[in-house]
Design an enzyme around this catalytic site. Structure first.
Site, PDB file in Angstrom:
ATOM      1  N   HIS A  74       0.828  -1.206   0.000  1.00  0.00           N
ATOM      2  CA  HIS A  74       0.000   0.000   0.000  1.00  0.00           C
ATOM      3  C   HIS A  74       0.853   1.242   0.000  1.00  0.00           C
ATOM      4  O   HIS A  74       0.510   2.248  -0.622  1.00  0.00           O
ATOM      5  CB  HIS A  74      -0.916   0.005   1.221  1.00  0.00           C
ATOM      6  CG  HIS A  74      -2.205  -0.667   0.937  1.00  0.00           C
ATOM      7  ND1 HIS A  74      -2.793  -1.546   1.785  1.00  0.00           N
ATOM      8  CD2 HIS A  74      -3.010  -0.579  -0.134  1.00  0.00           C
ATOM      9  CE1 HIS A  74      -3.901  -1.983   1.245  1.00  0.00           C
ATOM     10  NE2 HIS A  74      -4.053  -1.414   0.078  1.00  0.00           N
ATOM     11  N   GLU A  96      -7.748 -11.287 -20.890  1.00  0.00           N
ATOM     12  CA  GLU A  96      -6.542 -11.475 -20.086  1.00  0.00           C
ATOM     13  C   GLU A  96      -5.998 -12.895 -20.186  1.00  0.00           C
ATOM     14  O   GLU A  96      -4.950 -13.196 -19.620  1.00  0.00           O
ATOM     15  CB  GLU A  96      -6.844 -11.174 -18.612  1.00  0.00           C
ATOM     16  CG  GLU A  96      -7.423  -9.784 -18.404  1.00  0.00           C
ATOM     17  CD  GLU A  96      -7.411  -9.356 -16.956  1.00  0.00           C
ATOM     18  OE1 GLU A  96      -6.493  -8.636 -16.570  1.00  0.00           O
ATOM     19  OE2 GLU A  96      -8.320  -9.761 -16.217  1.00  0.00           O
ATOM     20  N   ASP A 146      -1.908  -9.228 -17.390  1.00  0.00           N
ATOM     21  CA  ASP A 146      -2.217 -10.641 -17.188  1.00  0.00           C
ATOM     22  C   ASP A 146      -2.062 -11.444 -18.476  1.00  0.00           C
ATOM     23  O   ASP A 146      -1.605 -12.584 -18.446  1.00  0.00           O
ATOM     24  CB  ASP A 146      -3.631 -10.801 -16.624  1.00  0.00           C
ATOM     25  CG  ASP A 146      -3.633 -10.607 -15.125  1.00  0.00           C
ATOM     26  OD1 ASP A 146      -2.752 -11.185 -14.466  1.00  0.00           O
ATOM     27  OD2 ASP A 146      -4.481  -9.855 -14.621  1.00  0.00           O
ATOM     28  N   CYS A 184      -6.154  -1.803 -21.653  1.00  0.00           N
ATOM     29  CA  CYS A 184      -6.056  -1.103 -20.367  1.00  0.00           C
ATOM     30  C   CYS A 184      -4.908  -1.628 -19.504  1.00  0.00           C
ATOM     31  O   CYS A 184      -4.731  -1.191 -18.381  1.00  0.00           O
ATOM     32  CB  CYS A 184      -7.371  -1.180 -19.593  1.00  0.00           C
ATOM     33  SG  CYS A 184      -7.789  -2.848 -19.076  1.00  0.00           S
TER      34      CYS A 184
HETATM   35  C1  PEP Z   1      -4.119  -6.246 -16.660  1.00  0.00           C
HETATM   36  O1  PEP Z   1      -4.003  -7.405 -16.260  1.00  0.00           O
HETATM   37  O2  PEP Z   1      -3.501  -5.783 -17.643  1.00  0.00           O
HETATM   38  C2  PEP Z   1      -5.025  -5.320 -15.947  1.00  0.00           C
HETATM   39  C3  PEP Z   1      -5.284  -4.131 -16.441  1.00  0.00           C
HETATM   40  O3  PEP Z   1      -5.532  -5.740 -14.752  1.00  0.00           O
HETATM   41  P1  PEP Z   1      -4.661  -5.775 -13.374  1.00  0.00           P
HETATM   42  O4  PEP Z   1      -3.342  -5.128 -13.655  1.00  0.00           O
HETATM   43  O5  PEP Z   1      -5.476  -5.060 -12.364  1.00  0.00           O
HETATM   44  O6  PEP Z   1      -4.573  -7.260 -13.147  1.00  0.00           O
HETATM   45 MG    MG Z   2      -5.496  -8.135 -14.862  1.00  0.00          MG
END
Ligand code: PEP
Ligand code: MG
Length: 588
Positions: free
Chosen positions: A194, A436, A460, A507
């Site tokens: 955190h 993912e 991911d 994203c």
């Molecule tokens: C990803 O896996 O690219 C993603 C945006 O989700 P997180 O990083 O929260 O797993």
């Molecule tokens: Mg992810």
């Protein structure tokens, strides 16, 4: 070459900080003080009074953070208040006072050390880091008992100095800007702590996991903390200092220049509209994201409300959280990713089966299906918030059509229930899927029948494509977003979605790296969602490029056989054309 003693750690928050070291007090050593039997009741009362008074201090601080819109800080402190009042600490210390006839300080120290040691033995890095929260609470309680000031308070010594310590607690991270410290280096801690999340939000350079740090440094030593590369330079000579000072001022003026250009909607030079969105984790981040040029929230990670607290967030709390995001956006859309826990993200309030390979186990939607009660509560909150502003829901880590259909069935049930209760919600609420897993990436054409939109989570998707744990530094060398296999997978996902007329965005971290902007847009993506501070650089590239140039680069890249060939070609083109946007951390 930089001179001075160079210590290596893990880069936890970008940027360069230069200044004198301020060694923070190591954890307090408390020696057991024996008390006579007749003083035991008075000592227990002293303990209880200290707990009440510490709780009052935390409540005040928590309320101040909330009023300053530092929502993450407020949540963390509320979690600390719950832990502080928990029987494990208070009753544990009371028992020790009574049994061993020792003063309250010694009893608290022993209880905290015991709990921290349990966390330290945990295999999971996220849980291990929660030990820092327990130590922070213990530290505060001991200071109250001993009548000492909090560890990190404003002092002239701290002005423009760099904090050095064994561990940075989340509370101290929140205090950092007020204390005048401009950077921090710690012996322990990880990227996912955190404290690291808070330091990134505050944009303060931070390096963790630097072995031998405290022994190598005295207060007042000249220091450079390079949060982009994970290095600490102790006693740099004048030339090295000058090099870092130059780099720091280049980074600052680069950020300023790019921010000043980041106004208005984004389009390529030949008029293709591109939407740039923000990835955020708390409502308080919306205003900053809009200021940096984001047009919407493309990924709201909802986990923060669940982590680090002993009970689950209520439907009402989640509803209010979503409403706060939508209100701050003033009519711009927000995409809420449903709970992605499991793997390295484990809330205290529920048990998630670990298995030998947690990131291949019960995580994200797999957890949602095991605990439909928790999932439905979140869905109810999000559906209700959809009456307030444009809200979309997105499912993480979907591996195929059956999971997607099952998730949609649960959504339909929630919608029916709300309708029966006469509660308002958006009846055309869009439901999307994160791409993912390779299995989802290869079947977006099929998934399109049950999804309104897609968003590729490259973090991911890379982990599952290369079978390389994203938390394990030892296999980080396998992460190659420009690897031919990964490009093929991206292409398949993007072509499948575009062919079915369903929007697809990216994203994951790849979306915010300006070096990859041409490749992603050239492959057919029209929306990129990223950490807000990265928006200006990507926006600058898009506005200075034509779509046919990007497509031409992709056409040259796709036949190449190795990641090195692709990287050489793409980095060569991007560095030459966009030196300001791409080269944020040149080699020193
Ligand atoms: C990803 O896996 O690219 C993603 C945006 O989700 P997180 O990083 O929260 O797993
Ligand atoms: Mg992810």
């Amino acid at each position: 070459m930089a001179t001075g003693l160079k210590l290596s750690g893990v880069a936890a928050s970008d940027g360069v900080a230069i200044g004198p070291a301020r060694l923070l007090v190591p954890p307090m050593v408390v020696i057991d003080r024996r008390i006579s039997r007749d003083l035991v009741p008075a000592e227990v009362t002293r303990l209880r009074q200290a707990v009440t008074s510490t709780d009052e201090q935390l409540a005040l601080l928590s309320a101040r953070l909330e009023s300053e819109h530092l929502h993450e800080g407020h949540l963390i402190l509320e979690a600390h208040r719950l832990m502080l009042r928990d029987d494990e600490i208070v009753e544990g210390a009371r028992r020790l006072i009574e049994k061993d006839e020792i003063a309250a300080e010694g009893a608290v120290r022993r209880v905290i050390d015991g709990i921290a040691a349990t966390f330290a033995r945990m295999e999971d890095p996220y849980l291990r880091e929660r030990g820092a929260d327990v130590e922070a609470i213990g530290d505060r309680l001991l200071r109250t008992l001993l009548g000492l000031p909090a560890a990190l308070q404003r002092s002239p010594l701290a002005s423009a100095a760099i904090g050095v310590g064994s561990l940075l607690s989340p509370i101290d991270a929140l205090h950092l800007p007020r204390s005048g410290l401009v950077g921090f280096a710690a012996e322990r801690g990880g990227k996912t702590s955190h404290a690291a999340i808070i330091m990134r939000a505050l944009e303060i350079p931070f390096v963790v996991g630097v072995r031998g740090l405290c022994a190598a440094i005295r207060s007042g030593d000249k220091l450079v903390v390079d949060g982009s590369r994970g290095e600490v330079i102790v006693g740099p000579d004048d030339d090295t200092m000058a090099m870092y000072e130059q780099r720091r001022s280049r980074e600052r003026s680069r950020a300023q220049t790019l921010k000043s250009r980041s106004i208005g909607p984004t389009a390529t030079r030949d008029g293709v509209r591109i939407e740039l969105s923000a990835n955020i984790e708390a409502p308080s981040e919306v205003a900053g994201a809009l200021e940096l040029g984001a047009e919407s929230v493309g990924l709201f990670r909802t986990e923060l409300l669940y982590l680090d607290r002993p009970e689950l967030p209520s439907e009402e709390e989640q509803f209010q959280d979503a409403v706060a995001v939508l209100s701050a956006l003033g009519g711009r859309p927000a995409t809420f990713r449903t709970l992605d826990i499991g793997g390295e993200k484990l809330p205290l309030a529920v048990t998630v089966p670990g298995g030998t390979n947690p990131s291949l186990g019960v995580r994200a939607m797999r957890f949602a299906f095991r605990r439909p009660d928790i999932f439905r509560t979140q869905l109810r909150a999000l559906y209700r918030a959809s009456a307030v502003g444009p809200l979309r829901i997105m499912f993480p880590l979907v591996s195929g059509i059956s999971e997607l259909d099952e998730a949609r069935r649960l959504c339909a049930g929630v919608a029916e229930e709300l309708a029966r209760e006469g509660l308002d919600f958006d009846r055309n609420l869009e439901i999307g899927v994160m791409i993912e897993t390779p299995s989802a990436a290869l079947t977006t054409d099929h998934l399109a029948g049950s999804a309104s939109f897609f968003s590729i989570g490259t973090n991911d998707l890379l982990q599952y494509t290369f079978a390389a744990d994203r938390e394990n530094e030892d296999v980080a060398y396998l992460y190659h977003p420009l690897h031919p296999a990964f490009l093929r997978l991206l292409k398949s996902a993007i072509d499948g979605a575009n062919g079915a007329g369903k929007p697809i965005s990216v994203c994951g971290d790849m979306a915010g790296d300006p070096a990859f902007t041409w490749v992603l847009l050239g492959l057919g993506v029209r929306n990129l969602s990223m950490s807000p501070r990265l928006v200006p650089a990507v926006k600058s590239i898009v506005g200075a490029s034509r779509l046919d140039e990007m497509e031409a680069l992709v056409a040259r890249v796709l036949p190449l056989r190795s990641e090195t060939e692709v990287e050489d070609l793409v980095m060569g083109v991007m560095r030459e054309r966009f030196p300001l946007e791409v080269d944020s951390t040149e080699k020193v």
